[in-house]
Every structure is written in C-alpha cells, then in structure tokens.
Design a protein around this motif. Structure first.
Motif, PDB file in Angstrom:
ATOM      1  N   ASN A 168       0.812  -1.209   0.000  1.00 25.49           N
ATOM      2  CA  ASN A 168       0.000   0.000   0.000  1.00 25.49           C
ATOM      3  C   ASN A 168       0.846   1.260   0.000  1.00 25.49           C
ATOM      4  O   ASN A 168       0.420   2.312  -0.480  1.00 25.49           O
ATOM      5  CB  ASN A 168      -0.920   0.009   1.228  1.00 25.49           C
TER       6      ASN A 168
ATOM      7  N   THR B  12     -11.338   4.184  -4.270  1.00 23.08           N
ATOM      8  CA  THR B  12     -11.562   3.325  -3.106  1.00 23.08           C
ATOM      9  C   THR B  12     -10.285   2.586  -2.735  1.00 23.08           C
ATOM     10  O   THR B  12      -9.943   2.454  -1.543  1.00 23.08           O
ATOM     11  CB  THR B  12     -12.689   2.318  -3.392  1.00 23.08           C
TER      12      THR B  12
ATOM     13  N   PHE C   5      -8.277   2.921   0.932  1.00 22.03           N
ATOM     14  CA  PHE C   5      -7.864   1.861   1.854  1.00 22.03           C
ATOM     15  C   PHE C   5      -6.357   1.845   2.056  1.00 22.03           C
ATOM     16  O   PHE C   5      -5.866   1.426   3.110  1.00 22.03           O
ATOM     17  CB  PHE C   5      -8.386   0.511   1.377  1.00 22.03           C
TER      18      PHE C   5
ATOM     19  N   SER D  13      -4.226   2.322   5.802  1.00 22.81           N
ATOM     20  CA  SER D  13      -3.160   1.472   6.312  1.00 22.81           C
ATOM     21  C   SER D  13      -1.864   2.228   6.564  1.00 22.81           C
ATOM     22  O   SER D  13      -0.949   1.687   7.184  1.00 22.81           O
ATOM     23  CB  SER D  13      -2.888   0.327   5.317  1.00 22.81           C
TER      24      SER D  13
ATOM     25  N   ASN E  18      -3.778   7.791   7.764  1.00 25.86           N
ATOM     26  CA  ASN E  18      -5.228   7.858   7.626  1.00 25.86           C
ATOM     27  C   ASN E  18      -5.842   9.201   7.957  1.00 25.86           C
ATOM     28  O   ASN E  18      -7.053   9.366   7.865  1.00 25.86           O
ATOM     29  CB  ASN E  18      -5.871   6.793   8.528  1.00 25.86           C
TER      30      ASN E  18
ATOM     31  N   GLN F 199     -17.053   7.260   6.160  1.00 28.02           N
ATOM     32  CA  GLN F 199     -15.601   7.359   6.044  1.00 28.02           C
ATOM     33  C   GLN F 199     -15.130   8.777   6.356  1.00 28.02           C
ATOM     34  O   GLN F 199     -14.101   8.972   7.019  1.00 28.02           O
ATOM     35  CB  GLN F 199     -15.143   6.941   4.636  1.00 28.02           C
TER      36      GLN F 199
END
Length: 261
Positions: free
Chosen positions: A126, A162, A166, A170, A173, A217
């Motif tokens: 990520n 999206t 995510f 990770s 944030n 979110q």
C-alpha cells in the motif's frame, strides 16, 4: 503565512507512517479537560493539537510526519535530508524501498494514466500507492470534468479512489490528501444517487449505500484527525477549509462550495 514556536512539539520525531497528527484550531469549552496544570486561557485561542490517529501502546514513541505523506520515497528522503539533516529509514521507507527494488516503476516519459496502471499492476504494498497519491489526485482532477454525465466512468473513478482510500487507512489515515479524496468520493457518490433517483429508481438502494459508506468514512477520518473538535460541524467546516484545496485547484474540479458531511 503565520509562524509559531512550539518547543514541546519540536521534540516529536518523524515517521512517514505516523501514529499522530498535528492540527490547528480553537478549542471549545466543552473540550477543555478538568484538572490542575491546564491553562484555561487557551479557550478561544488558536492552538496546535497533537492527536493520535491510531491506538498507541504504552511506551510507544509518539511520531508524526514532517512532510506530506504522498510524496515518492526519493522525494521524501531528499526533503528530509535537505530540511532536517537526516535520511529517513522508518518502517514505511524500508518496506517501500524493498518493494521498489523488487518491482521498479518506470515513470519517466509515460502519461499519468500509464504510470497509474503500472502502479496498480505491479503493486506489492500500500505504501507505493500512497507515495503516488498526488499523481492519482492529478488524474482525478483532469478526468472528472469530462465524465460528469457518464455514470460508468464515474464508477471506474470511484473504484480506483476506493483502493487509494484503503491504502491511506493502512499508512496515513488522517492527512489532508485523504480528506480531500473522501470529499471527492462522497460528492461523486451523491451524483450517482441523484441520477438514480431521477432515472433508475431500482438502483437507488445501491447508490444510497455508497453515499452512506462515504459519509461514514468522512466522519471517521474527521474524528481521527480532530478528535473532540470534530463533534461540532461548524468547527469542522472552519478548520477543514484548507484540506479541500489539496484537491480543488483552478485547473481541477471544484464545482461545489463548502459541501462537507
């Protein structure tokens, strides 16, 4: 620009994947803690707040990022070396360096979309996606104006966004880039829902669930970033104005004004 001297916060060390974030805002009286040693004169004043963006175990060092988290590895290291005099070897930098050594990305001379495709096809962590978040935002800025009446293409943008969302969860944030991305996703989902209500009523259950997902979110990220300051919508609107500027540029997509949660 305004500058300030914060001796205590200057002792906080750097990480490209931090467990805390710094924000600026005015503390309402409802957020003032009780107890000796707390200066109640700060009420109504603009202050720096260090807020955890994850659960921090006892004895763990509090760290934040000195630089934007969405810069590529080499740019982050060059900025930290030139401005602060050290080479970053935080866990994110080490993992990203290993991933790039395994699957190097050839970005020079290629289009933005070709580079994004290379990232998505060769992604092994990520961290790589976050390091090119600015490139993703640039692609969204240039693409969205031409697809506002093409629901299939809006859905494609949402799917790509999206995945980026995510990745932010990770890695980092509570940064402004993440909030800007969430603003965009929420408003695109709202467009799809409005279209469904007018033209395809059978699809409204799906589109409404999308709107609710992105609403949640945004709310979670606001609370992670601002804590109790996020409980006041008016306060959030005020202190989040700058976050929208990361995405909304004169060359980009900024068709709506101050639509938050």
């Amino acid at each position: 620009r305004l500058l300030g001297v914060y001796p205590l916060s200057a002792m906080i060390n750097h990480s490209c994947s931090p467990n805390a974030v710094k924000v600026f805002g005015r503390i309402p009286s409802s957020c003032l803690p009780n107890g000796a040693g707390f200066d109640e004169d700060i009420q109504g004043r603009e202050v720096m707040i260090v807020h955890a963006n994850m659960a921090i175990a006892k004895g763990t060092e509090i760290m934040w990022s000195y630089i934007p988290p969405s810069n590529p590895l080499n740019e982050r290291r060059e900025a930290l070396l030139s401005k602060f005099g050290f080479k970053c070897n935080c866990s994110r930098c080490v993992q990203e360096e290993e991933a790039l050594n395994t699957n190097p990305l050839i970005t020079s001379g290629t289009s933005t979309w070709d580079t994004i495709q290379a990232i998505e096809q060769n992604l092994s962590s990520n961290e790589i996606r976050i390091s090119y978040a600015t490139l993703y935002l640039q692609y969204f800025n240039t693409t969205i104006p031409s697809i506002l009446h093409h629901n299939d293409k809006i859905n494609d943008i949402l799917k790509l966004a999206t995945r980026l969302h995510f990745s932010f969860l990770s890695c980092n944030n509570a940064c402004t880039e993440h909030l800007s991305l969430l603003h965009m996703c929420y408003e695109l989902a709202g467009m799809l829902h409005t279209h469904a209500m007018k033209h395809v009523p059978d699809d409204t259950t799906k589109t409404l669930s999308q709107v609710r997902f992105w609403t949640e979110q945004i709310k979670k990220t606001v609370m992670i970033r601002y804590g109790q300051l996020g409980e006041s919508l008016d306060n959030v609107r005020e202190i989040m104005k700058h976050s929208r500027l990361v995405l909304r540029t004169k060359e980009g997509w900024y068709s709506s004004n101050d639509k938050f949660i």
